[in-house]
Design an enzyme around this catalytic site. Structure first.
Site, short mmCIF file in Angstrom:
data_model
loop_
_atom_site.label_atom_id
_atom_site.label_comp_id
_atom_site.label_asym_id
_atom_site.label_seq_id
_atom_site.Cartn_x
_atom_site.Cartn_y
_atom_site.Cartn_z
N ASP A 122 0.95 -1.13 0.38
CA ASP A 122 0.55 -0.16 -0.12
C ASP A 122 1.51 1.57 0.05
O ASP A 122 2.79 1.01 0.29
CB ASP A 122 -1.01 0.48 0.77
CG ASP A 122 -0.60 0.22 2.49
OD1 ASP A 122 1.20 0.60 2.87
OD2 ASP A 122 -1.23 0.07 3.84
N HIS A 123 0.06 2.41 0.47
CA HIS A 123 1.59 3.39 0.21
C HIS A 123 1.96 3.88 1.21
O HIS A 123 3.14 4.35 1.11
CB HIS A 123 -0.05 5.03 0.51
CG HIS A 123 -0.70 5.06 1.53
ND1 HIS A 123 -1.90 3.63 1.49
CD2 HIS A 123 -0.16 5.54 2.73
CE1 HIS A 123 -2.39 4.02 2.60
NE2 HIS A 123 -1.36 5.05 3.59
N CYS A 126 4.01 -3.24 3.50
CA CYS A 126 2.14 -2.00 4.25
C CYS A 126 3.77 -0.75 5.35
O CYS A 126 4.59 -1.08 6.13
CB CYS A 126 0.96 -2.13 5.30
SG CYS A 126 1.09 -2.95 6.90
N GLY A 127 2.26 0.01 6.30
CA GLY A 127 3.20 0.54 7.48
C GLY A 127 3.92 -0.04 8.20
O GLY A 127 4.92 -0.32 8.90
N THR A 128 2.96 -0.64 9.49
CA THR A 128 3.36 -2.09 10.12
C THR A 128 3.31 -3.42 9.73
O THR A 128 3.96 -4.02 10.30
CB THR A 128 2.19 -1.90 11.24
OG1 THR A 128 1.32 -2.35 10.72
CG2 THR A 128 1.85 -0.95 11.82
N ILE A 150 0.57 -5.47 9.27
CA ILE A 150 0.02 -6.44 9.88
C ILE A 150 -1.59 -6.19 8.81
O ILE A 150 -1.70 -6.89 8.45
CB ILE A 150 -0.75 -5.38 11.65
CG1 ILE A 150 0.69 -5.44 12.66
CG2 ILE A 150 -1.38 -6.39 11.44
CD1 ILE A 150 0.69 -4.89 13.67
N GLY A 151 -1.81 -5.51 8.49
CA GLY A 151 -3.18 -5.62 7.65
C GLY A 151 -2.86 -5.94 6.56
O GLY A 151 -4.23 -6.91 6.57
N HIS A 163 10.47 -23.64 8.88
CA HIS A 163 9.37 -24.26 9.54
C HIS A 163 7.71 -24.57 9.28
O HIS A 163 7.08 -25.19 10.01
CB HIS A 163 9.05 -23.87 10.86
CG HIS A 163 10.57 -24.31 11.99
ND1 HIS A 163 10.45 -24.57 13.47
CD2 HIS A 163 11.61 -25.25 11.70
CE1 HIS A 163 11.88 -25.04 13.31
NE2 HIS A 163 12.85 -25.14 12.56
N ARG A 183 7.39 1.20 7.51
CA ARG A 183 7.54 2.07 9.25
C ARG A 183 7.99 1.55 10.32
O ARG A 183 8.37 2.50 11.49
CB ARG A 183 6.63 2.59 9.56
CG ARG A 183 5.49 3.59 8.28
CD ARG A 183 4.35 3.82 8.88
NE ARG A 183 3.59 4.53 7.64
CZ ARG A 183 2.67 4.88 6.88
NH1 ARG A 183 1.57 4.43 7.90
NH2 ARG A 183 1.91 5.35 5.86
N HIS A 238 7.33 -30.89 10.79
CA HIS A 238 6.84 -29.78 10.09
C HIS A 238 5.27 -29.64 9.52
O HIS A 238 4.84 -29.26 8.94
CB HIS A 238 7.87 -28.48 10.06
CG HIS A 238 8.85 -27.87 10.63
ND1 HIS A 238 8.55 -27.81 12.41
CD2 HIS A 238 9.94 -28.54 10.96
CE1 HIS A 238 9.75 -27.84 13.21
NE2 HIS A 238 10.69 -28.04 11.66
N ARG A 276 2.38 -30.30 10.86
CA ARG A 276 1.75 -28.81 11.33
C ARG A 276 0.93 -27.90 10.03
O ARG A 276 -0.12 -27.45 10.40
CB ARG A 276 2.30 -28.20 11.85
CG ARG A 276 3.03 -29.02 13.38
CD ARG A 276 4.30 -28.42 14.22
NE ARG A 276 4.57 -29.75 14.91
CZ ARG A 276 5.84 -29.20 15.85
NH1 ARG A 276 6.93 -29.64 14.72
NH2 ARG A 276 5.87 -31.00 16.59
#
Length: 146
Positions: free
Chosen positions: A8-9, A65-67, A69-70, A98, A109, A133, A136
């Site tokens: 993203d941006h 992305c910034g973090t 996460i999203g 794994h 960021r 592994h 799993r």
């Protein structure tokens, strides 16, 4: 090896650095956007990279992305995707060895470009260890049908 990139941006500038690094390293890179720092919605780009892998247009994906996460959450919504948010090279290696992660997620960021390139290098060079592994990873795949 073919690698799909998406950001993203918030991740655009880092994506561009990673794209250049991967191409200079001999990888075939497909860029699924975005193409500027103008605000966009990260789910579209995480999904596009995930879809590219499922359609066999790429072997691995990298989303930013910034973090991280999203966009990792978005990529993981695509059936068959195992996106791992990594902040160091050890996590990147373990994600591949794994967890058989097929998408690396980064937070532009959160980490600098130098560390990001090291994480990318580790991720693309590592491979799934299999063995204990594999069971799993099969269990993770089964969760997609709940």
């Amino acid at each position: 090896m073919k690698i799909a990139l998406g950001a993203d941006h918030g991740g655009y500038l880092l994506k561009e650095e990673i794209k250049e690094y991967l191409r200079e390293s001999g990888y075939e890179v497909s860029d699924y956007g975005t193409d500027s720092c103008e605000s966009v919605d990260y789910p579209s780009f995480g999904a596009a990279v995930g879809q590219a892998l499922m359609e066999k247009k790429a072997d691995l994906g990298i989303v930013i992305c910034g973090t991280g996460i999203g966009i990792s959450l978005a990529a993981n919504k695509v059936k068959g995707i195992r996106a791992a948010l990594c902040v160091n090279s050890y996590m990147a290696r373990m994600a591949r060895e794994h967890n058989n992660a097929n998408v690396l997620a980064l937070g532009a960021r959160v980490i600098g470009a130098g560390l990001a390139l090291d994480i990318v290098d580790t991720f693309v060079k590592a491979s799934f260890a299999g063995g204990r592994h594999a069971k799993r990873v099969e269990m993770l795949s089964a969760l997609e049908n709940i």
